[in-house]
Design a protein around this motif. Structure first.
Motif, mmCIF file in Angstrom:
data_model
loop_
_atom_site.group_PDB
_atom_site.id
_atom_site.type_symbol
_atom_site.label_atom_id
_atom_site.label_comp_id
_atom_site.label_asym_id
_atom_site.label_seq_id
_atom_site.Cartn_x
_atom_site.Cartn_y
_atom_site.Cartn_z
ATOM 1 N N UNK A 204 4.263 58.730 25.697
ATOM 2 C CA UNK A 204 5.412 59.511 26.151
ATOM 3 C C UNK A 204 6.714 58.793 25.854
ATOM 4 N N UNK A 205 7.792 59.560 25.896
ATOM 5 C CA UNK A 205 9.128 58.987 25.910
ATOM 6 C C UNK A 205 9.978 59.772 26.899
ATOM 7 N N UNK A 206 10.816 59.062 27.616
ATOM 8 C CA UNK A 206 11.731 59.635 28.608
ATOM 9 C C UNK A 206 13.146 59.403 28.100
ATOM 10 N N UNK A 207 13.846 60.490 27.756
ATOM 11 C CA UNK A 207 15.152 60.390 27.099
ATOM 12 C C UNK A 207 16.112 61.439 27.670
ATOM 13 N N UNK A 208 17.424 61.243 27.490
ATOM 14 C CA UNK A 208 18.388 62.234 27.995
ATOM 15 C C UNK A 208 18.422 63.485 27.114
ATOM 16 N N UNK A 209 18.139 64.610 27.723
ATOM 17 C CA UNK A 209 18.223 65.910 27.050
ATOM 18 C C UNK A 209 18.985 66.827 27.988
ATOM 19 N N UNK A 210 20.211 67.146 27.623
ATOM 20 C CA UNK A 210 21.025 67.996 28.495
ATOM 21 C C UNK A 210 22.045 68.779 27.684
ATOM 22 N N UNK A 211 22.886 69.517 28.372
ATOM 23 C CA UNK A 211 23.785 70.460 27.715
ATOM 24 C C UNK A 211 24.993 69.810 27.055
ATOM 25 N N UNK A 212 25.129 68.480 27.128
ATOM 26 C CA UNK A 212 26.239 67.813 26.445
ATOM 27 C C UNK A 212 25.762 66.828 25.383
ATOM 28 N N UNK A 213 24.460 66.561 25.314
ATOM 29 C CA UNK A 213 23.935 65.554 24.376
ATOM 30 C C UNK A 213 24.314 65.844 22.929
ATOM 31 N N UNK A 214 24.240 67.105 22.537
ATOM 32 C CA UNK A 214 24.481 67.420 21.123
ATOM 33 C C UNK A 214 25.936 67.252 20.706
ATOM 34 N N UNK A 215 26.841 67.049 21.665
ATOM 35 C CA UNK A 215 28.226 66.756 21.308
ATOM 36 C C UNK A 215 28.387 65.293 20.920
ATOM 37 N N UNK A 216 27.433 64.464 21.314
ATOM 38 C CA UNK A 216 27.486 63.037 21.010
ATOM 39 C C UNK A 216 27.029 62.804 19.567
ATOM 40 N N UNK A 217 27.693 61.886 18.871
ATOM 41 C CA UNK A 217 27.358 61.624 17.466
ATOM 42 C C UNK A 217 25.952 61.077 17.295
ATOM 43 N N UNK A 218 25.420 60.457 18.351
ATOM 44 C CA UNK A 218 24.076 59.864 18.295
ATOM 45 C C UNK A 218 23.155 60.595 19.275
ATOM 46 N N UNK A 219 23.090 61.889 19.155
ATOM 47 C CA UNK A 219 22.341 62.709 20.106
ATOM 48 C C UNK A 219 20.839 62.463 20.032
ATOM 49 N N UNK A 220 20.208 62.366 21.192
ATOM 50 C CA UNK A 220 18.761 62.212 21.245
ATOM 51 C C UNK A 220 18.028 63.484 20.817
ATOM 52 N N UNK A 221 18.684 64.606 20.867
ATOM 53 C CA UNK A 221 18.001 65.868 20.556
ATOM 54 C C UNK A 221 17.580 65.933 19.091
ATOM 55 N N UNK A 222 18.478 65.743 18.123
ATOM 56 C CA UNK A 222 18.020 65.751 16.722
ATOM 57 C C UNK A 222 17.395 64.433 16.285
#
Length: 320
Positions: A204-222
Motif C-alpha cells: 500500500x501507499x498512503x498519500x495526499x489526494x484532495x481537491x487542491x493537489x492537482x494545482x501543485x506542480x508536483x501533484x501526487x495524483x498524476x
C-alpha cells in the motif's frame, strides 16, 4: 537488541484478541447499531482485503484521538466509528496517545477491523522497538498494515534500504506474521515515494489526494496513482479536507464535495479522515454512505473552484 525468538515470544504474550464487531454499517441517525445502510467497499489493491471507502484517521489538529487529556471524547468517537461500520483504523507510534485510545476500544472488535500503524524510524532496530511499543499500546498481537511514516527525502530512502535499514524490520515482521502487509506514506515529494515503490514490493501507499493537489506542480495524483495502479498497490488517501482548510471562503462547501473528489480519482481505494467530534464523524460517514462517483465535468468544476486557495491548503507539502 533482542533476538528474534525473544521478540516473537514477547508479542505473542500480549493481550489476546478474538471477538467480532457489528458486521454491517449503521446509518448515522441509527443509534441502536442495527444496520440500515452501508458504505461502499473497495478491494485494497494487492492486499486482497475489501475495506469501506472511509476509515478513521488517528491524528489531527483538533481530534481528541491523539491527545492525552481527551480519553473520554476519543473513546466515544472510536466506539461510534465501530457502530457506523468503519473498519479501517489509522494511527502511528508518533501520534501522541492515539494508539492508547484505540487500544481501549478495538481489542474486542479485532477480528473484523483493519488496523494500520506506522513507524518514522529509518533503521531496523529502531523500527522494531516502535513496532513492539505500538502492539502493546494497541493491545493486539499483530497489525494488518505497518507503514514507513512520512518518508520525505531521498537520503532517507538510502538509509531505509541499507543493510541495517527499516526495510529489514518490515520484512522480518511479515515473515513472523506479526504484520500482514507493509506500506509507505508521504506527503512531501512524489519522487521520493516513486523511488521507494521501485525498490520494494509494498502492498500500500498512503498519500495526499484532495481537491487542491492537482494545482501543485508536483501533484501526487498524476505522479503516483498511475504507478500504484501498475503495481496493484492499495492506495489510501489522506489530507482529504486538508484539516478543514478546503472549506474556507472560495473553497468547497462541504465534506461531500471533498470526499467525492478524492474517491473519484482512479486508483484510490479508500480514504482516512480524522474526526473532531462524534457529530463530525457522523457527517463524514453520511458522506461516504451517499457517495457517488463524480463526472469529469464535476471534477473540473471543483478544481476550478479551489484554484485560488491551493497554496494555502497544500501546507502539508512543507512538513518533513
Amino acid at each position: 537488541m533482542k533476538g528474534r525468538k525473544t521478540r516473537r515470544n514477547f508479542l505473542l504474550t500480549s493481550a489476546a484478541v478474538a471477538s467480532s464487531i457489528v458486521t454491517a454499517d449503521a446509518l448515522i441517525n441509527n443509534t441502536s447499531g442495527t444496520p440500515s445502510a452501508t458504505m461502499p467497499e473497495r478491494v485494497l489493491g494487492r492486499t486482497g482485503v475489501k475495506v469501506p471507502i472511509l476509515g478513521l484517521g488517528g491524528a489531527g489538529t483538533n481530534t481528541p484521538l491523539d491527545k492525552p487529556d481527551k480519553e473520554r471524547e476519543a473513546v466515544a468517537i472510536i466506539e461510534r466509528a465501530v457502530e457506523l461500520g468503519i473498519r479501517y483504523f489509522d494511527t502511528a507510534r508518533s501520534y501522541g496517545t492515539s494508539e492508547i485510545h484505540l487500544g481501549k476500544v478495538l481489542p474486542t472488535h479485532r477480528a473484523k477491523i483493519f488496523l494500520a500503524s506506522k513507524t518514522d524510524k529509518r533503521d531496523r532496530d529502531g523500527a522494531w522497538r516502535e513496532l513492539e511499543s505500538s502492539l502493546k499500546r494497541l493491545n493486539t498481537d499483530y497489525l494488518d498494515l505497518w507503514q514507513l511514516h512520512h518518508v520525505s527525502f531521498l537520503q532517507e530512502i538510502d538509509t531505509i534500504f541499507s543493510a541495517s535499514g527499516a526495510i529489514k524490520a518490515l520484512e522480518e515482521a511479515m515473515q513472523q506474521k506479526i504484520v500482514r502487509f507493509v506500506g509507505i506514506t508521504g506527503h512531501h515529494d512524489t519522487q521520493v515515494i516513486a523511488e521507494a515503490l521501485r525498490r520494494f514490493e509494498f502492498h500500500t501507499t498512503l498519500i495526499p489526494i484532495n481537491a487542491v493537489e492537482n494545482h501543485h506542480a508536483d501533484s501526487f495524483i498524476p505522479a503516483i496513482l498511475p504507478l500504484a495502479k501498475q503495481q496493484n498497490l492499495g492506495v489510501i488517501a489522506m489530507k482529504v479536507p486538508a484539516y478543514g482548510k478546503l472549506f474556507q471562503t472560495g473553497g468547497l462547501e462541504n465534506i461531500q464535495q471533498a470526499l467525492g473528489y478524492t474517491l473519484s480519482q482512479s486508483g484510490v481505494h479508500c480514504c482516512i479522515i480524522a474526526a473532531d467530534s462524534v457529530q463530525q464523524l457522523e457527517e463524514n460517514v453520511q458522506a461516504a454512505v451517499s457517495y457517488q462517483p463524480l463526472t469529469n465535468q464535476q471534477l473540473a468544476t471543483i478544481e476550478q473552484r479551489t484554484q485560488g486557495i491551493w497554496q494555502d491548503t497544500t501546507f502539508y507539502r512543507s512538513w518533513n
